[in-house]
Write a protein that holds these residues in place. Sequence first.
Motif, PDB file in Angstrom:
ATOM      1  N   SER A  26     -87.516 143.340  30.989  1.00 33.04           N
ATOM      2  CA  SER A  26     -88.074 144.636  31.379  1.00 33.04           C
ATOM      3  C   SER A  26     -87.513 145.076  32.729  1.00 33.04           C
ATOM      4  O   SER A  26     -86.974 144.273  33.495  1.00 33.04           O
ATOM      5  N   GLY A  27     -87.668 146.360  33.018  1.00 32.22           N
ATOM      6  CA  GLY A  27     -87.209 146.886  34.295  1.00 32.22           C
ATOM      7  C   GLY A  27     -87.927 146.251  35.470  1.00 32.22           C
ATOM      8  O   GLY A  27     -87.320 145.956  36.512  1.00 32.22           O
ATOM      9  N   GLU A  28     -89.232 146.022  35.320  1.00 32.10           N
ATOM     10  CA  GLU A  28     -90.003 145.403  36.390  1.00 32.10           C
ATOM     11  C   GLU A  28     -89.546 143.977  36.641  1.00 32.10           C
ATOM     12  O   GLU A  28     -89.406 143.529  37.782  1.00 32.10           O
ATOM     13  N   GLU A  29     -89.298 143.245  35.538  1.00 30.42           N
ATOM     14  CA  GLU A  29     -88.815 141.865  35.671  1.00 30.42           C
ATOM     15  C   GLU A  29     -87.448 141.837  36.341  1.00 30.42           C
ATOM     16  O   GLU A  29     -87.160 140.959  37.162  1.00 30.42           O
ATOM     17  N   ALA A  30     -86.613 142.816  36.010  1.00 30.82           N
ATOM     18  CA  ALA A  30     -85.277 142.882  36.619  1.00 30.82           C
ATOM     19  C   ALA A  30     -85.371 143.073  38.127  1.00 30.82           C
ATOM     20  O   ALA A  30     -84.632 142.440  38.899  1.00 30.82           O
ATOM     21  N   LYS A  31     -86.301 143.935  38.587  1.00 28.51           N
ATOM     22  CA  LYS A  31     -86.481 144.149  40.031  1.00 28.51           C
ATOM     23  C   LYS A  31     -86.935 142.872  40.720  1.00 28.51           C
ATOM     24  O   LYS A  31     -86.454 142.527  41.810  1.00 28.51           O
ATOM     25  N   GLU A  32     -87.863 142.162  40.069  1.00 26.14           N
ATOM     26  CA  GLU A  32     -88.368 140.922  40.655  1.00 26.14           C
ATOM     27  C   GLU A  32     -87.256 139.881  40.775  1.00 26.14           C
ATOM     28  O   GLU A  32     -87.124 139.203  41.793  1.00 26.14           O
ATOM     29  N   ARG A  33     -86.441 139.777  39.717  1.00 21.15           N
ATOM     30  CA  ARG A  33     -85.352 138.788  39.747  1.00 21.15           C
ATOM     31  C   ARG A  33     -84.265 139.182  40.742  1.00 21.15           C
ATOM     32  O   ARG A  33     -83.622 138.308  41.340  1.00 21.15           O
ATOM     33  N   LEU A  34     -84.045 140.474  40.906  1.00 24.65           N
ATOM     34  CA  LEU A  34     -83.039 140.915  41.877  1.00 24.65           C
ATOM     35  C   LEU A  34     -83.456 140.501  43.286  1.00 24.65           C
ATOM     36  O   LEU A  34     -82.614 140.090  44.096  1.00 24.65           O
ATOM     37  N   PRO A  39     -78.302 140.333  44.987  1.00 26.66           N
ATOM     38  CA  PRO A  39     -77.380 141.174  44.219  1.00 26.66           C
ATOM     39  C   PRO A  39     -76.243 140.367  43.610  1.00 26.66           C
ATOM     40  O   PRO A  39     -75.847 139.321  44.139  1.00 26.66           O
ATOM     41  N   ASN A  40     -75.716 140.880  42.513  1.00 31.27           N
ATOM     42  CA  ASN A  40     -74.612 140.228  41.818  1.00 31.27           C
ATOM     43  C   ASN A  40     -73.289 140.643  42.467  1.00 31.27           C
ATOM     44  O   ASN A  40     -72.538 141.458  41.941  1.00 31.27           O
ATOM     45  N   GLU A  41     -73.013 140.096  43.625  1.00 30.33           N
ATOM     46  CA  GLU A  41     -71.777 140.388  44.334  1.00 30.33           C
ATOM     47  C   GLU A  41     -71.363 139.180  45.163  1.00 30.33           C
ATOM     48  O   GLU A  41     -72.199 138.353  45.527  1.00 30.33           O
ATOM     49  N   LEU A  42     -70.091 139.092  45.417  1.00 23.13           N
ATOM     50  CA  LEU A  42     -69.573 137.976  46.199  1.00 23.13           C
ATOM     51  C   LEU A  42     -69.889 138.199  47.668  1.00 23.13           C
ATOM     52  O   LEU A  42     -69.642 139.285  48.209  1.00 23.13           O
ATOM     53  N   ARG A  43     -70.452 137.184  48.290  1.00 25.42           N
ATOM     54  CA  ARG A  43     -70.842 137.292  49.697  1.00 25.42           C
ATOM     55  C   ARG A  43     -69.594 137.373  50.559  1.00 25.42           C
ATOM     56  O   ARG A  43     -68.656 136.591  50.406  1.00 25.42           O
ATOM     57  N   GLU A  44     -69.585 138.316  51.471  1.00 25.39           N
ATOM     58  CA  GLU A  44     -68.435 138.501  52.342  1.00 25.39           C
ATOM     59  C   GLU A  44     -68.739 138.019  53.750  1.00 25.39           C
ATOM     60  O   GLU A  44     -69.889 137.931  54.158  1.00 25.39           O
ATOM     61  N   GLU A 131     -80.472 150.633  25.739  1.00 27.05           N
ATOM     62  CA  GLU A 131     -79.204 150.522  26.460  1.00 27.05           C
ATOM     63  C   GLU A 131     -79.261 151.330  27.746  1.00 27.05           C
ATOM     64  O   GLU A 131     -79.733 152.467  27.749  1.00 27.05           O
ATOM     65  N   GLN A 132     -78.772 150.729  28.825  1.00 33.14           N
ATOM     66  CA  GLN A 132     -78.713 151.418  30.115  1.00 33.14           C
ATOM     67  C   GLN A 132     -77.393 151.091  30.789  1.00 33.14           C
ATOM     68  O   GLN A 132     -76.868 149.991  30.640  1.00 33.14           O
ATOM     69  N   SER A 133     -76.863 152.039  31.549  1.00 35.69           N
ATOM     70  CA  SER A 133     -75.661 151.797  32.346  1.00 35.69           C
ATOM     71  C   SER A 133     -76.090 151.591  33.790  1.00 35.69           C
ATOM     72  O   SER A 133     -76.703 152.475  34.393  1.00 35.69           O
ATOM     73  N   ILE A 134     -75.806 150.417  34.348  1.00 39.49           N
ATOM     74  CA  ILE A 134     -76.232 150.103  35.715  1.00 39.49           C
ATOM     75  C   ILE A 134     -75.044 149.585  36.519  1.00 39.49           C
ATOM     76  O   ILE A 134     -74.013 149.189  35.959  1.00 39.49           O
ATOM     77  N   ASP A 135     -75.190 149.601  37.827  1.00 37.45           N
ATOM     78  CA  ASP A 135     -74.179 149.012  38.704  1.00 37.45           C
ATOM     79  C   ASP A 135     -74.199 147.503  38.512  1.00 37.45           C
ATOM     80  O   ASP A 135     -75.266 146.888  38.431  1.00 37.45           O
ATOM     81  N   SER A 136     -73.023 146.904  38.441  1.00 31.32           N
ATOM     82  CA  SER A 136     -72.942 145.463  38.169  1.00 31.32           C
ATOM     83  C   SER A 136     -73.647 144.626  39.226  1.00 31.32           C
ATOM     84  O   SER A 136     -74.087 143.506  38.948  1.00 31.32           O
ATOM     85  N   LYS A 137     -73.782 145.151  40.455  1.00 33.59           N
ATOM     86  CA  LYS A 137     -74.445 144.367  41.501  1.00 33.59           C
ATOM     87  C   LYS A 137     -75.943 144.217  41.240  1.00 33.59           C
ATOM     88  O   LYS A 137     -76.603 143.370  41.834  1.00 33.59           O
ATOM     89  N   ASP A 138     -76.495 145.051  40.317  1.00 33.51           N
ATOM     90  CA  ASP A 138     -77.924 144.982  39.998  1.00 33.51           C
ATOM     91  C   ASP A 138     -78.225 144.055  38.827  1.00 33.51           C
ATOM     92  O   ASP A 138     -79.379 143.945  38.409  1.00 33.51           O
ATOM     93  N   LEU A 139     -77.195 143.386  38.292  1.00 33.29           N
ATOM     94  CA  LEU A 139     -77.418 142.431  37.202  1.00 33.29           C
ATOM     95  C   LEU A 139     -78.178 141.212  37.705  1.00 33.29           C
ATOM     96  O   LEU A 139     -77.987 140.770  38.842  1.00 33.29           O
ATOM     97  N   VAL A 140     -79.015 140.657  36.821  1.00 35.52           N
ATOM     98  CA  VAL A 140     -79.771 139.443  37.156  1.00 35.52           C
ATOM     99  C   VAL A 140     -79.691 138.460  35.995  1.00 35.52           C
ATOM    100  O   VAL A 140     -79.411 138.855  34.852  1.00 35.52           O
ATOM    101  N   PRO A 141     -79.902 137.166  36.252  1.00 30.46           N
ATOM    102  CA  PRO A 141     -79.955 136.193  35.151  1.00 30.46           C
ATOM    103  C   PRO A 141     -81.008 136.598  34.119  1.00 30.46           C
ATOM    104  O   PRO A 141     -82.128 136.979  34.480  1.00 30.46           O
ATOM    105  N   VAL A 153     -65.804 141.611  32.566  1.00 29.80           N
ATOM    106  CA  VAL A 153     -67.048 140.831  32.530  1.00 29.80           C
ATOM    107  C   VAL A 153     -67.659 140.820  33.929  1.00 29.80           C
ATOM    108  O   VAL A 153     -67.014 140.404  34.900  1.00 29.80           O
ATOM    109  N   PRO A 154     -68.932 141.267  34.076  1.00 25.51           N
ATOM    110  CA  PRO A 154     -69.522 141.414  35.404  1.00 25.51           C
ATOM    111  C   PRO A 154     -70.197 140.170  35.958  1.00 25.51           C
ATOM    112  O   PRO A 154     -70.487 140.091  37.155  1.00 25.51           O
ATOM    113  N   ALA A 155     -70.491 139.170  35.097  1.00 29.76           N
ATOM    114  CA  ALA A 155     -71.178 137.958  35.553  1.00 29.76           C
ATOM    115  C   ALA A 155     -70.972 136.866  34.509  1.00 29.76           C
ATOM    116  O   ALA A 155     -70.650 137.149  33.350  1.00 29.76           O
TER     117      ALA A 155
END
Length: 454
Positions: A26-34, A39-44, A131-141, A153-155
């Motif tokens: 769910s969207g709520e679960e996705a926010k909690e996991r984020l 974020p799904n990005e390489l730490r700089e 189906e939703q189109s989101i920024d790859s950095k917002d992906l969660v397990p 492939v984003p993750a």
Amino acid sequence: MEKKDWHAEDIETVLESLSSNRSGISGEEAKERLERYGPNELREEKKITPLEIFLSQFKSVLVLILMISAVFSAYIAIQKGEAMTDTYVILFIVIMNAILGFVQEYRAEQAVEALKKMVSLHVLVLRDGKEQSIDSKDLVPGDIILLEAGSRVPADSRLIEAPNLQVDEAALTGESTPVTKRLDALEKDVGIGDRKNMVFMGTVVTGGRAVAVVTETGMSTEFGKIAGMVQAVEVEAPPLKQKMEKMGRQLGAISVILTIWVFLIGFFIHKHELETMFMTAISLAVSAIPEGLPAVLTITLALGVSRMAKQKAIVRKLASVETLGSTTVICSDKTGTLTRNEMTVRQITYGDSVIDISGSGYAPTGEFTMYGEPVTPQENSDVDLLLRIGFLNNDAHLQESEGNWVVLGDPTEGALTVVGAKAGMGEELKRDYPRVGEFPFDSTRKMMTTIHDG
């Protein structure tokens, strides 16, 4: 989340471990996991500010010595009542040296940031069963992602569905040919390149489609682990900078020793006045410093950076230009690095005849020649049939993107599509000969077969 060997688990076990299902979270679960996983990005590394870039131009030992020389020159000029010409010249050299270095390095940083923004990625996911189109950095397990030919492939993800899926993993493993994926669980100890039921961040889908559940994001992905190791490497100063720092320290030491020696000889042996000898010693110290050297070095390196830029190479630090000249061994991946991972048909042989084909890359432009004379493939039934088979028995797609021609699909099939396009074949041919059946490539038959109506 506990680290697991996702490739060794069956699909339902993976979904259960991730508290997910085939309809997605769910969207709520996705926010909690984020918030939990980040974020799904390489730490700089911490970004360097323009002020830090400018101040770094004054950290060289030679520049510090020049600044000290400017202070002493000003003192001598004031004591003698003379114009502070030497002081102004030294300060001008130091400031121009800093400005030139700052401009070059700031431009390089801006270019790198622009490149990073260009690779911003969006991905299709299933959330709340839609189906939703989101920024790859917002992906969660636990997210369910949808992939098709051309998708990056984003993750790291475990495959749930993978009909005819092929993935180009050259960026991760160096394997030049696309990997055919499957769904069944594997042994725990298989290497990354043999994990056929997984897709990894940064790789590209070349054929088929897929539904997968995200298992790792950000720095926990295989790409993230590599990035972490790279960032952990202690970066050495460029050879030129090391030599210049060493020379600066030596010049400083020699200048101080000679200054003290001259002062002691003049004051104690030749009995000159204290103030006279002090001014003489300071003048000697200032004159021993090569004021023009930093500026000459900076200008020379800036010219090198400019030449590298014309070759589409970004140099972030001026001194790094010289490092290239000191390099004795370069360790590099081949596929996609030294080469572009683009195959091209250069020659067709049938019977006793040979046809050469010009052009390179995926641009559908080139000539067909036989023994140096131009030929038209459509006028030769054998060549026309051969090219038509290669064009139709093919899942690759050729398209133009921002002035560049790219192939979505397998590089070998892409080469056959391009040579067909050079012969004038296009989507009209596929409409004239629609595909009505297909036997996918498999390791037993070692071929792909398509059936067309026409």
